[in-house]
Design an enzyme around this catalytic site. Structure first.
Site, short mmCIF file in Angstrom:
data_model
loop_
_atom_site.label_atom_id
_atom_site.label_comp_id
_atom_site.label_asym_id
_atom_site.label_seq_id
_atom_site.Cartn_x
_atom_site.Cartn_y
_atom_site.Cartn_z
N LYS A 66 46.13 -14.72 -7.08
CA LYS A 66 46.55 -13.31 -7.21
C LYS A 66 47.86 -13.16 -6.47
CE LYS A 66 44.68 -11.94 -2.91
NZ LYS A 66 45.26 -11.14 -1.84
N HIS A 70 46.57 -28.13 -0.11
CA HIS A 70 47.84 -28.35 -0.80
C HIS A 70 48.81 -29.16 0.05
CE1 HIS A 70 46.55 -25.57 -3.90
NE2 HIS A 70 47.61 -25.91 -4.59
#
Lengths: 285, 184
Positions: free
Chosen positions: B103, B38
């Site tokens: 999550k 990222h």
């Protein structure tokens, strides 16, 4: 005087790190199954069901229970009367543990989750170094405990240096608050290791040691702390976070508390959070 | 709670149907990336350079799998904690990323970006990586192989199970679930 072969230590560790990552241990399974019965939320029940299915597949196919196969953390108790045999090309016990880790994580197709510098972040490629805590004990004991400690749960841990006036209430509120803040992040249902007392670094180490207690969910032999554990588990399970944070009755599987003497001015408390994939195994030689 | 069987790439119409708490089964391809990948992507965007992957209409799965055993598509492959990607997600959504899978809860900024750009946040079960690997049919590294477990992958999935945590209307399953079961 007992002689321990470094080559044997290395080989046992190579197998240990794999088995711990593939096989959810019986004490953990028992607690998971017991807590599954108490869960009321449909989403929570399904998470429990998937945890159990996952354990079957991981064991059968020798796959990591979790893709985060953890930092390799070791607690070594070594007797003062133990002599180390430097065989297998190994020059030290640290080297034997490191080699066992490297070989086990390679052979077991476990993830390499260590970067060589916290800021520059290049992966070391073999999941070393190992994180080793040494304890010198009388006699000829040799006991090694391994925990595969994932990053997600570890990141939700906390430490606070309380003034003694904060009392037990202050500590208990801190533990509950830490679990609440962690919320859905650390893969609940979690296991909570609490270290009370000592000093800054002792408290953190006690919290980690608390997680290693076997069997999971057993209580501190001191009735005072046993009551604290029961009360904390009840309070954390009222938070409503539930399995995977989707809402439910079971946010924690167990709370273990360990304590140690401390300074007259201090009351340190540390909370080490562990995910439901609790991978702890030991061997003695 | 509704159930959706979707295929990738995903359109706004499909996103619009998903509500927090719904079940989703994904078939098609997912991009996979986590922290380091990222950072690299967002650095390229800030420098005005082209990305090594096309993110338009795609879903990204936050995962760093264990290595695949010989003959297997992938190793254990469950979700990693998503908040670590919070600082990167809004700009990716603004460029057409339709959702992420991980999550744990997301920041206000990510939730707002999903509402603005019509995207969703889904969760799969953390700590069930062996089970989840059964929904993955193949895996290829498409960028940054030097990152090892953090390389960007493209995985082919069949009926990959997720639950909608954040929808494009501001719904949040974590908030709703906790409220429902909290005592005191």
């Amino acid at each position: 005087m007992k002689t321990i072969s470094l080559a044997k230590v290395r080989d046992q560790i190579k197998d240990l790190v794999q088995e711990a990552n593939f096989v959810l241990q019986d004490d953990v399974l028992a607690v998971v199954k017991e807590m599954e019965k108490k869960e009321e939320s449909p989403a929570g029940k399904e998470v429990f069901c998937q945890i159990l299915q996952n354990a079957e597949i991981a064991k059968g196919e020798k796959l990591g229970l979790c893709q985060d196969t953890g930092l390799a953390v070791y607690f070594v108790e070594i007797g003062e009367d133990v002599k180390l045999k430097k065989d297998g090309g190994l020059k030290s016990l640290r080297e034997a543990i490191t080699e066992g880790t490297r070989l086990g994580y390679g052979e077991g197709y476990l993830r390499k989750s260590v970067v060589e510098d916290p800021v520059r972040r290049k992966n070391t490629g073999d999941n070393t170094p190992a994180y080793i805590h040494w304890e010198l004990v009388p006699g000829d004991t040799f006991k090694l405990t391994f925990v595969a400690k994932g990053g997600g749960a570890e990141n939700m841990s906390a430490i606070r240096m309380f003034a003694p006036a904060a009392g037990l209430e202050g500590i208990e509120d801190f533990v509950v608050e830490t679990a609440d803040k962690g919320g859905s992040n650390p893969c609940p249902p979690i296991i909570v290791g609490v270290g009370v007392g000592g000093n800054f670094e002792y408290a953190a180490l006690l919290a980690k040691k608390a997680l290693l207690r076997k069997p999971l969910g057993s209580h501190n032999p001191d009735p005072f702390y046993s009551d604290v554990e029961k009360r904390l588990l009840e309070r954390i399970n009222k938070l409503g976070i539930g399995p995977q944070g989707m809402g439910g009755r079971i946010t924690a599987l167990a709370v273990h508390v360990e304590s140690f003497p401390c300074h007259i001015a201090s009351m340190p408390a540390a909370v080490n959070i562990q995910c439901h994939s609790h991978r702890v195994m030991s061997f003695e030689m | 709670m509704a159930e959706h069987r979707i295929t990738t790439p995903v359109t706004d119409d499909v996103i619009a149907k998903m509500k927090a708490g719904d079940r989703v089964y994904i078939t098609g391809y997912l991009l996979c990336g986590r922290d380091s990948a990222h950072k690299k992507l967002v650095d390229l965007i800030k420098e005005g350079k082209e990305l090594p992957i096309d993110i338009k209409g795609q879903l990204i799965y936050y995962v760093g799998p264990t290595p695949a055993r010989p003959g297997k598509a992938i190793g254990s492959a469950g979700p990693t904690t998503s908040y670590r990607m919070d600082s990167y997600a809004p700009i990716l959504h603004s460029l057409g990323l339709k959702g992420s899978i991980g999550k744990g809860s997301r920041s206000k900024e990510v939730k707002e970006a999903m509402m603005k750009h019509k995207a969703v946040y889904l969760a799969s079960v953390g700590g069930a990586g062996a089970l989840i690997s059964k929904s993955i049919e193949s895996s290829d590294i498409v960028a940054y192989p030097e990152l090892g477990p953090e390389a960007i992958r493209r995985v082919k999935v069949k009926d990959f199970p997720c639950i909608v945590i954040n929808d494009m209307y501001g719904g949040d399953l974590y908030e709703e679930g906790k409220k429902k079961y909290r005592i005191a």
